[in-house]
Design a protein around this motif. Sequence first.
Motif, short mmCIF file in Angstrom:
data_model
loop_
_atom_site.label_atom_id
_atom_site.label_comp_id
_atom_site.label_asym_id
_atom_site.label_seq_id
_atom_site.Cartn_x
_atom_site.Cartn_y
_atom_site.Cartn_z
N SER A 290 0.84 -1.20 0.00
CA SER A 290 0.00 0.00 0.00
C SER A 290 0.87 1.25 0.00
O SER A 290 1.85 1.33 0.73
N GLU B 33 -10.75 -5.24 -3.78
CA GLU B 33 -11.28 -4.48 -4.90
C GLU B 33 -10.76 -3.04 -4.83
O GLU B 33 -10.24 -2.61 -3.80
N SER B 34 -10.92 -2.32 -5.93
CA SER B 34 -10.52 -0.92 -5.98
C SER B 34 -11.52 -0.14 -6.82
O SER B 34 -11.77 -0.50 -7.98
N THR C 131 -11.98 0.78 -2.59
CA THR C 131 -12.51 0.12 -1.42
C THR C 131 -12.30 1.02 -0.21
O THR C 131 -11.61 2.03 -0.28
N LEU D 157 -7.59 -0.90 3.75
CA LEU D 157 -6.22 -0.77 3.22
C LEU D 157 -5.23 -0.50 4.34
O LEU D 157 -4.10 -1.00 4.32
N VAL E 158 -0.85 -5.92 -1.67
CA VAL E 158 -2.25 -5.86 -2.11
C VAL E 158 -2.33 -6.00 -3.62
O VAL E 158 -1.62 -5.31 -4.35
N GLU F 39 -5.14 -5.40 -6.41
CA GLU F 39 -6.43 -4.74 -6.52
C GLU F 39 -7.15 -5.14 -7.81
O GLU F 39 -6.55 -5.18 -8.88
N ASN G 70 -13.33 -2.39 -9.58
CA ASN G 70 -14.62 -2.50 -8.91
C ASN G 70 -15.64 -1.66 -9.68
O ASN G 70 -15.70 -0.44 -9.53
N SER H 9 -7.64 3.64 -2.66
CA SER H 9 -6.87 2.68 -3.45
C SER H 9 -5.48 2.55 -2.86
O SER H 9 -4.91 3.52 -2.34
#
Length: 485
Positions: free
Chosen positions: A103, A214-215, A217, A222, A232, A234, A237, A449
Amino acid sequence: MFESNTDTESVDPQGARYVALAQGLQTRIAVGELRPGDRVPSVRELGAQSGYSVTTVLRAYEHLELLGLVESRPRSGYFVRAVPAAVRTLPQTIHSSPQLQPSLISADLVSSVLDTVSQPGLLQLSHATTAPELMPVAALNRIARNLIKEQPEQSLSYMMSPGLERLRQQIAGRLSACGVPAVADDVVITTGALEAIHLCIRMLTRPGDTLLMESPTYYCLLQIAEECGLRVVELPNDPVHGIDPDDVRRAIQRHRISAALFVQNFNNPTGSVMPDAAKREVVSLLNAAEIPLIEDDIYGEIGFSGVRATPFKAFDEDDRVLHCGSFSKTLSPGLRVGWVLSRRHHRELSRRKFTTSCATASLPQLIVSRYLETGGYERHLRKLRSELARSVARISDAVLREFPVGTSVARPQGGFVLWIELPKQIDAMEMFRRAAQQGIAISPGILYSADGRYHHHIRLNCAVSWTPALEQALRTLGKLAAALL
């Protein structure tokens, strides 16, 4: 054309009928059979076609009005709403090849945003919390006073993990009603859904592992991933249908996934809901790969259609889905009563809950359980769904009216947050700062994200009452956005 759901009708006959009617008309509008400006069948005509009462038909039309799909014209009937083109434009799904990466949203950035929006005196459109006037405050206060008087020792003493047995029975019963095989012994009570998710991630992963999400989210998810030292991957979404099972399949093939974490029932921030067939396919894919799925289902009960969204857990034949939820969005954020349901991991989750925070507060568990026993919760949910649908529709209209041309707004199917894509020239962080200076708290899209996408997106909380101050705030936000062009 109009079909009723007999399973749902056994629980709420009138609710199932008006929802079935509304969904039938919604489908005709979506496929273009009924176009903007067309007159829809009169109340009597639709009643004759469907065999339902005038009251049921009126409820269906009122529901479609709340969703912004039809409008009532005095002495003329109901018409498909002739919405401007901007309403039909949804925020774009950002597609990219999944990458293994930590992240990039630093804790400092999130803390800075939270410090700003928590300042006293701001009109609060940032936090995803329900305004007190939408909650059954008087009933909860009355129950709290009675419990302290009647059960002082139990109300004020430790209630060790896994939590109040009667409440666990009630939660299991509610989940069983929507297709999840559950018993009280599968449930561990937690301090909100975030603690439940945190417990699951810590149990299932180790630093350096990869988490599938998902992104966009919810940014707190996160932050949990980052705190646990996870990488992560992603998945895009979609603002209507959520993630694509094919993207899940490709991610499993390309990466060594330790666990998945999805919010697919009225996702925060998009409001999307994944179709049941896609949920079934995703669960099947993950189970075949022996990848556990942590399901954040905190908004599942507040869909605008009135029908409870089906959890992933309902399709889980291998007991690999860990279902997390809470009463924070539907009853009271301050009570902090959540849960995690998993037969496979129940004992380990209960142990970790004990070593993390010993116990969830006793009085809130007793309050929620007593309120569920009164039968008031279902009445409250029906009213809350209606209020939230109306608020989301009204704020959406105001945004499209006041914000610059090129603004796109998601069409949430439940929950109460609104995802907004601004023209690409607008820096949402700068808009966030200027809004705070004007006394308005909003949430910048960059938080949603792992790699800091959504620089020109914002999220607004719609679980608020419509007031002149709110109307003026939306007008001010529109002027700020225009100035940043």
